[in-house]
Every structure is written in structure tokens, then in C-alpha cells.
Write a protein that holds these residues in place. Structure first.
Motif, PDB file in Angstrom:
ATOM      1  N   GLY A  25      -2.581 -31.055  -0.326  1.00 46.70           N
ATOM      2  CA  GLY A  25      -3.788 -31.870  -0.191  1.00 46.70           C
ATOM      3  C   GLY A  25      -4.517 -31.628   1.109  1.00 46.70           C
ATOM      4  O   GLY A  25      -5.732 -31.812   1.195  1.00 46.70           O
ATOM      5  N   ILE A  26      -3.779 -31.180   2.141  1.00 46.09           N
ATOM      6  CA  ILE A  26      -4.391 -30.905   3.441  1.00 46.09           C
ATOM      7  C   ILE A  26      -4.807 -29.438   3.560  1.00 46.09           C
ATOM      8  O   ILE A  26      -5.935 -29.119   3.943  1.00 46.09           O
ATOM      9  CB  ILE A  26      -3.409 -31.258   4.574  1.00 46.09           C
ATOM     10  CG1 ILE A  26      -3.055 -32.743   4.525  1.00 46.09           C
ATOM     11  CG2 ILE A  26      -3.994 -30.893   5.938  1.00 46.09           C
ATOM     12  CD1 ILE A  26      -1.920 -33.129   5.436  1.00 46.09           C
ATOM     13  N   ALA A  27      -3.881 -28.540   3.222  1.00 38.63           N
ATOM     14  CA  ALA A  27      -4.110 -27.104   3.434  1.00 38.63           C
ATOM     15  C   ALA A  27      -4.732 -26.411   2.232  1.00 38.63           C
ATOM     16  O   ALA A  27      -5.283 -25.319   2.364  1.00 38.63           O
ATOM     17  CB  ALA A  27      -2.790 -26.425   3.784  1.00 38.63           C
ATOM     18  N   GLY A  28      -4.646 -27.011   1.053  1.00 36.74           N
ATOM     19  CA  GLY A  28      -5.206 -26.382  -0.135  1.00 36.74           C
ATOM     20  C   GLY A  28      -4.538 -25.051  -0.433  1.00 36.74           C
ATOM     21  O   GLY A  28      -3.331 -24.893  -0.301  1.00 36.74           O
ATOM     22  N   GLY A  29      -5.341 -24.069  -0.811  1.00 34.96           N
ATOM     23  CA  GLY A  29      -4.812 -22.769  -1.197  1.00 34.96           C
ATOM     24  C   GLY A  29      -4.171 -22.002  -0.074  1.00 34.96           C
ATOM     25  O   GLY A  29      -3.488 -21.000  -0.319  1.00 34.96           O
ATOM     26  N   LYS A  30      -4.351 -22.435   1.164  1.00 34.25           N
ATOM     27  CA  LYS A  30      -3.676 -21.786   2.283  1.00 34.25           C
ATOM     28  C   LYS A  30      -2.163 -21.873   2.125  1.00 34.25           C
ATOM     29  O   LYS A  30      -1.433 -20.994   2.573  1.00 34.25           O
ATOM     30  CB  LYS A  30      -4.115 -22.445   3.599  1.00 34.25           C
ATOM     31  CG  LYS A  30      -3.525 -21.829   4.844  1.00 34.25           C
ATOM     32  CD  LYS A  30      -4.018 -22.562   6.083  1.00 34.25           C
ATOM     33  CE  LYS A  30      -3.369 -22.021   7.350  1.00 34.25           C
ATOM     34  NZ  LYS A  30      -3.805 -22.772   8.550  1.00 34.25           N
ATOM     35  N   GLY A  31      -1.704 -22.940   1.503  1.00 29.50           N
ATOM     36  CA  GLY A  31      -0.301 -23.041   1.117  1.00 29.50           C
ATOM     37  C   GLY A  31       0.636 -23.614   2.137  1.00 29.50           C
ATOM     38  O   GLY A  31       1.743 -24.016   1.801  1.00 29.50           O
ATOM     39  N   ARG A  32       0.253 -23.664   3.405  1.00 31.41           N
ATOM     40  CA  ARG A  32       1.156 -24.179   4.422  1.00 31.41           C
ATOM     41  C   ARG A  32       0.354 -24.659   5.620  1.00 31.41           C
ATOM     42  O   ARG A  32      -0.794 -24.269   5.820  1.00 31.41           O
ATOM     43  CB  ARG A  32       2.147 -23.111   4.861  1.00 31.41           C
ATOM     44  CG  ARG A  32       1.491 -21.900   5.502  1.00 31.41           C
ATOM     45  CD  ARG A  32       2.487 -20.792   5.712  1.00 31.41           C
ATOM     46  NE  ARG A  32       3.060 -20.380   4.445  1.00 31.41           N
ATOM     47  CZ  ARG A  32       3.719 -19.238   4.264  1.00 31.41           C
ATOM     48  NH1 ARG A  32       3.891 -18.425   5.271  1.00 31.41           N
ATOM     49  NH2 ARG A  32       4.205 -18.914   3.085  1.00 31.41           N
ATOM     50  N   LEU A  33       0.988 -25.527   6.388  1.00 29.33           N
ATOM     51  CA  LEU A  33       0.369 -26.031   7.607  1.00 29.33           C
ATOM     52  C   LEU A  33       0.873 -25.230   8.799  1.00 29.33           C
ATOM     53  O   LEU A  33       1.952 -24.636   8.756  1.00 29.33           O
ATOM     54  CB  LEU A  33       0.713 -27.508   7.808  1.00 29.33           C
ATOM     55  CG  LEU A  33       0.153 -28.502   6.778  1.00 29.33           C
ATOM     56  CD1 LEU A  33       0.677 -29.892   7.079  1.00 29.33           C
ATOM     57  CD2 LEU A  33      -1.361 -28.492   6.783  1.00 29.33           C
ATOM     58  N   ASP A  34       0.095 -25.250   9.867  1.00 33.06           N
ATOM     59  CA  ASP A  34       0.545 -24.608  11.098  1.00 33.06           C
ATOM     60  C   ASP A  34       1.173 -25.619  12.045  1.00 33.06           C
ATOM     61  O   ASP A  34       1.276 -25.381  13.251  1.00 33.06           O
ATOM     62  CB  ASP A  34      -0.620 -23.883  11.779  1.00 33.06           C
ATOM     63  CG  ASP A  34      -1.808 -24.801  12.019  1.00 33.06           C
ATOM     64  OD1 ASP A  34      -1.699 -26.005  11.698  1.00 33.06           O
ATOM     65  OD2 ASP A  34      -2.838 -24.318  12.519  1.00 33.06           O
ATOM     66  N   ARG A  35       1.600 -26.730  11.480  1.00 33.23           N
ATOM     67  CA  ARG A  35       2.220 -27.796  12.261  1.00 33.23           C
ATOM     68  C   ARG A  35       3.097 -28.622  11.331  1.00 33.23           C
ATOM     69  O   ARG A  35       3.113 -28.414  10.116  1.00 33.23           O
ATOM     70  CB  ARG A  35       1.140 -28.701  12.876  1.00 33.23           C
ATOM     71  CG  ARG A  35       0.209 -29.317  11.827  1.00 33.23           C
ATOM     72  CD  ARG A  35      -0.786 -30.279  12.418  1.00 33.23           C
ATOM     73  NE  ARG A  35      -1.722 -30.768  11.429  1.00 33.23           N
ATOM     74  CZ  ARG A  35      -1.450 -31.697  10.536  1.00 33.23           C
ATOM     75  NH1 ARG A  35      -0.243 -32.248  10.496  1.00 33.23           N
ATOM     76  NH2 ARG A  35      -2.367 -32.096   9.664  1.00 33.23           N
ATOM     77  N   ALA A  36       3.847 -29.554  11.934  1.00 32.44           N
ATOM     78  CA  ALA A  36       4.678 -30.438  11.129  1.00 32.44           C
ATOM     79  C   ALA A  36       3.844 -31.581  10.565  1.00 32.44           C
ATOM     80  O   ALA A  36       2.775 -31.909  11.084  1.00 32.44           O
ATOM     81  CB  ALA A  36       5.810 -31.005  11.989  1.00 32.44           C
ATOM     82  N   LEU A  37       4.324 -32.157   9.482  1.00 32.97           N
ATOM     83  CA  LEU A  37       3.652 -33.326   8.914  1.00 32.97           C
ATOM     84  C   LEU A  37       3.760 -34.507   9.870  1.00 32.97           C
ATOM     85  O   LEU A  37       4.756 -34.663  10.580  1.00 32.97           O
ATOM     86  CB  LEU A  37       4.282 -33.706   7.577  1.00 32.97           C
ATOM     87  CG  LEU A  37       3.915 -32.856   6.367  1.00 32.97           C
ATOM     88  CD1 LEU A  37       4.704 -33.316   5.157  1.00 32.97           C
ATOM     89  CD2 LEU A  37       2.430 -32.901   6.079  1.00 32.97           C
ATOM     90  N   SER A  38       2.743 -35.343   9.871  1.00 30.91           N
ATOM     91  CA  SER A  38       2.743 -36.536  10.711  1.00 30.91           C
ATOM     92  C   SER A  38       2.614 -37.773   9.825  1.00 30.91           C
ATOM     93  O   SER A  38       2.351 -37.680   8.625  1.00 30.91           O
ATOM     94  CB  SER A  38       1.567 -36.482  11.688  1.00 30.91           C
ATOM     95  OG  SER A  38       0.342 -36.571  10.986  1.00 30.91           O
ATOM     96  N   LYS A  39       2.788 -38.934  10.442  1.00 28.61           N
ATOM     97  CA  LYS A  39       2.628 -40.179   9.699  1.00 28.61           C
ATOM     98  C   LYS A  39       1.198 -40.320   9.188  1.00 28.61           C
ATOM     99  O   LYS A  39       0.960 -40.844   8.095  1.00 28.61           O
ATOM    100  CB  LYS A  39       2.998 -41.372  10.574  1.00 28.61           C
ATOM    101  CG  LYS A  39       3.020 -42.704   9.820  1.00 28.61           C
ATOM    102  CD  LYS A  39       3.513 -43.819  10.710  1.00 28.61           C
ATOM    103  CE  LYS A  39       3.679 -45.107   9.885  1.00 28.61           C
ATOM    104  NZ  LYS A  39       2.426 -45.524   9.225  1.00 28.61           N
TER     105      LYS A  39
END
Length: 474
Positions: free
Chosen positions: A251-265
Motif C-alpha cells: 500500500g505504501i511502495a506499490g509496484g516497487k515491492g519493498r520499502l527502504d526502511r522498516a515499518l513504523s506505527k
């Protein structure tokens, strides 16, 4: 007196005889010339060619046999392009020559070159789309190929292609290859849907693909997929939220598939259509392209009563049917996660570092990290991120199938349980790979020194085994 004898009169040959004679002579000469030419042509046709080393030559679509011969002569494959064209006509191979990219061996004869082109055994290439790739990632890989032709393809619908290794030849268009991927997915889905084990919460093939994409991102272990699928199906059947970290990431990164950071609250509390901590039921669509095993797991799940799962410290997960059982698994996992931090204070000598997990694996997503638990252990790339947030020693996990974190407490109304205050955060350390929950449950947890946060590359000793803090890459 003797009279001379009359001289005999020579009769002249008729015109017909003369014509026949010359015709025979010409035919004989022609036959001799043809025999010589045929012998020469056959000798050239079967003699080793001039190619001094293996070489690749492209036969373009639409080329005539004469043009093919000329191209082969220019490339040094044959000595005489016209003779190649003539022999193709004589041998009947002219209509069989096929376009493509061919690898000719050193010294290949003209006959071998012609047979290779007529066989159509052109050079083939492979392009792999791993399980768990998003459609954007797949389109980027297709567009990056220098062998494929045509315009760059647009991102296909998420979940519409089948991850696999595709074989093609030079000249295939990018759009045709993507279409082949979509056709393969549609065919497989139709076959599996016809043989499915019906469950009320999966009413359409599209819903099956959506859930399979979540299962794909939750675990890299094939033996766990049917059980994880069962967990999610059971939760859907009970009206519980899925609470899957990979859906938040999508929902955040879309098709990029991954975040460049950890999930937060804030991420977990965020309002996106894919945040299964906030929405009921399935997200609006797939979050990746699931492979065959994930689709089979969803369409033929194991029959279990499990509602929760958490990492067990060995690369897999521990499953539970009740919150009480799940909390015990969480406590055991917390002991495993905190043990390396305690070992960091023992002053053990450094050891050669073990290689970190491959952070480029397609199913990799960053480890979830609830803000109330900054001591989240680093996650190997091949493990499910869902199970990697560890609560404080007294925290109660609620509702979340895989992540025993305070994040679950913030968004899991379906499992009411008292919440205790979390203890001081532990140091950030990697998960040991060889220790089980059962072993951890039999000994008290080793508390981490507050404020100690080993840096990536730090070597630690865990139960006599030396490991290294991995460097997470986005």
C-alpha cells in the motif's frame, strides 16, 4: 592407251545429319561441363568452410535465399553466396530456410550451414520472473532485455503474469513475451480452479490470486504455504482482519515491492486500501505475482484450526490456534531474539563472518518494526517479515497472525486481551537460524543490555555458534 578410272563421287551429308551431329556434340560438351560444375559445386558444398572460429549470424525475417547467401559470405561462413543460393534451390531447401540467430561452428560446411538454417534451431535466450515479483518489477526486467525488440511494455495488471523462466529467440517483441506470461497464468489458474477445494471465503479466481500473493510474500518455504493459507482462510471465515505486513508495504511502495526502511506505527495506522490492519477481508487486489505453489496452497489449503503464526528461529514459523498458545510462542521467540544481544557482552573473540542472506530475493520485504519495540531483530531476506516484530517481555499479542508486536495491539479489535506495559527495548540483533522455539522455552530469556545496538557486521556468539549482524539492503 589406258583410260583413267572415274573418281568416285562423295555424297554430301544431309542437313539433318549435320544438325544431329552438332547437337550430339553440344550435348556431350554440356554434359561434361555440367558434370565438372556439379563436381565442383558438390565439393564446395561439402568442403570445410572458411570460418576460422565459431560465429553467430542473424538471418533477418524476409530475406531471400540470395540475400541469405550474401550475408553468409560477408560473415565468412561460406565461400560463395551464389553457390549457396543455387544449392538451396537444387536441394529443395530454399523454402525451408528460417529467420533467426544461428551459431555456426568453426569450419562448418555449406551443407551444414544450410541444414542449420533449415532446421530453425536458432539461439534461444531465457528470462526469469521469480515468484513474488510485482508486475512493475517484471516489466522492468522485460524492458531491460537487449535481445527482445519492440517498444517498452507498460506495467501489466498486478497478479496477471505467471512467474517462471521463459525461453525465446532474438526478435521476439517485449509485448509478445508479456502476453505469453499472462496466457500461462490464465491457463494455470483455470486448471487449478477446476480442481480446487471450495471454501466460502474464496469465491472467485481473482480472490484466489489476491490471497496467494499474500501467502507468497509471507514465507519462502513451500511446506508452510498450505498452512499459512489455512490461517488466513480461517481468519477470513471468523471475520478477523488478516493483519499482514506485506500488504501494508504494498500500500505504501506499490509496484516497487519493498520499502527502504522498516515499518513504523504510522505505517500500520495508515489508511490505504491495502492495509489489512485497517480493512476487513482481502485487499482490493494482488500485492505481487504468486507462483504455482502459492496458488495451489490457497486453492487446496490444509484443514487446520490455526489462527496465528510467528517465527520459530529456524527459518520457519510456529502456528497456534489460540491467543494463549500464540503468546507462548511469542515469548519463546523473544528469548531467541534476545539471546544474541546477551551474548554480545561476553567478550567472545571475533570469528569469520557468515554471509548475509541475499537481499535481492524477489520475495524479500523489510522487517516490520513497531515504534514501541525498537529492538526489532534484523530479518534474513528469505524469511517472512510478518513475524519479526518482538514485543516487550510482558506484552500481549492480539489478533495478528504473524507479527507479535505492539502494532497488533493498536489495530486488532477481534481478539480482546489485557495489554501489559512493554519492558525496556532490547538491542537490535539478527535472528539465529538454528535454534527452535522448544529449546528457547526451556530456559529463561537472556536480557539485552539497554542501549546496546550492535552495528551491521558485528560478530556475535549464539550457543557456541558465531554469527554476524547482516546488512539489510532495500
Amino acid at each position: 592407251m589406258k583410260l583413267p578410272q572415274p573418281r568416285p563421287v562423295r555424297q554430301r551429308r544431309s542437313a539433318i545429319s549435320r544438325v544431329l551431329g552438332w547437337t550430339f556434340l553440344l550435348l556431350f560438351a554440356g554434359a561434361a561441363v555440367s558434370a565438372f560444375a556439379g563436381f565442383y559445386a558438390y565439393s564446395e558444398f561439402t568442403a570445410p568452410g572458411p570460418l576460422a572460429a565459431d560465429k553467430v549470424v542473424i538471418v533477418e525475417p524476409g530475406q531471400s535465399v540470395t540475400q541469405i547467401g550474401e550475408a553468409l559470405q560477408r560473415s565468412g561462413v561460406v565461400s560463395n553466396g551464389r553457390l549457396f543460393a543455387l544449392m538451396a534451390q537444387i536441394t529443395g531447401q530454399r523454402a525451408r530456410l528460417k529467420a533467426g540467430e544461428y551459431a555456426f561452428a568453426k569450419g562448418a560446411t555449406m551443407a551444414e550451414a544450410m541444414a542449420l538454417i533449415a532446421s530453425g534451431k536458432a539461439i534461444t535466450y531465457k528470462l526469469s520472473i521469480p515468484e513474488g515479483f510485482t508486475s512493475r518489477m517484471a516489466a522492468d526486467r522485460v524492458n531491460a532485455s537487449e535481445v527482445l525488440t519492440g517498444e517498452p511494455v507498460a506495467e501489466p495488471a498486478e497478479g496477471s503474469i505467471l512467474p517462471d523462466t521463459y525461453v525465446f529467440r532474438r526478435g521476439m517483441t517485449r509485448q509478445k513475451l508479456v502476453q505469453d506470461m499472462q496466457d500461462a497464468q490464465a491457463k494455470l489458474l483455470a486448471e487449478l480452479w477446476a480442481k480446487r477445494k471450495p471454501v466460502p471465503v474464496i469465491a472467485t479466481p481473482e480472490q484466489a490470486v489476491t490471497l496467494a500473493s499474500i501467502v507468497e510474500k509471507e514465507t519462502a518455504r513451500a511446506d508452510e504455504r498450505p498452512v499459512i493459507a489455512s490461517v488466513f482462510i480461517n481468519r477470513l471465515g471468523k471475520g478477523m482482519r488478516l493483519q499482514s505486513d506485506p500488504t501494508i508495504i504494498y500500500g505504501i511502495a506499490g509496484g516497487k515491492g519493498r520499502l527502504d526502511r522498516a515499518l513504523s506505527k504510522a505505517d500500520i495506522d495508515g489508511d490505504t486500501p491495502y492495509n489489512t490492519y485497517r480493512i476487513e477481508g482481502l485487499p482490493p487486489g494482488p500485492i505481487a505475482n504468486p507462483g504455482r505453489a502459492a496458488l495451489e496452497a490457497v486453492l487446496n489449503p490444509e484443514e487446520t484450526d490455526k489462527l496465528y503464526f510467528v517465527a520459530d528461529g529456524s527459518g520457519g514459523h510456529a502456528f497456534a490456534a489460540t491467543l494463549e498458545e500464540h503468546n507462548r510462542n511469542v515469548k519463546a521467540w523473544r528469548q531467541i531474539a534476545s539471546a544474541p544481544a546477551a551474548a554480545a557482552d561476553t567478550g567472545e573473540p571475533d570469528a569469520p563472518a557468515r554471509p548475509a542472506a541475499d537481499a535481492t530475493a524477489p520475495a524479500t520485504v523489510p522487517a516490520a518494526d513497531a515504534p514501541s519495540t525498537p529492538a526489532t531483530p534484523a530479518t534474513p531476506a528469505t524469511q517472512a517479515p510478518l513475524a519479526d516484530v518482538v514485543p516487550g517481555p510482558e506484552a500481549t499479542v492480539g489478533g495478528m497472525p504473524g507479527t507479535p508486536s505492539a502494532a497488533a495491539e493498536a489495530s486488532a479489535p477481534e481478539t480482546a486481551a489485557p495489554k501489559a506495559q512493554p519492558a525496556a527495548p532490547a538491542a537490535q540483533v539478527p535472528k539465529p537460524q538454528a535454534k527452535s522455539l522448544q529449546a528457547a522455552a526451556s530456559k529463561p530469556a537472556a536480557r539485552a543490555t539497554p542501549g546496546v545496538a550492535p552495528k551491521p557486521g558485528t560478530v556475535l556468539v549464539v550457543d557456541g555458534q558465531k554469527t554476524v549482524i547482516p546488512r539489510l539492503r532495500p
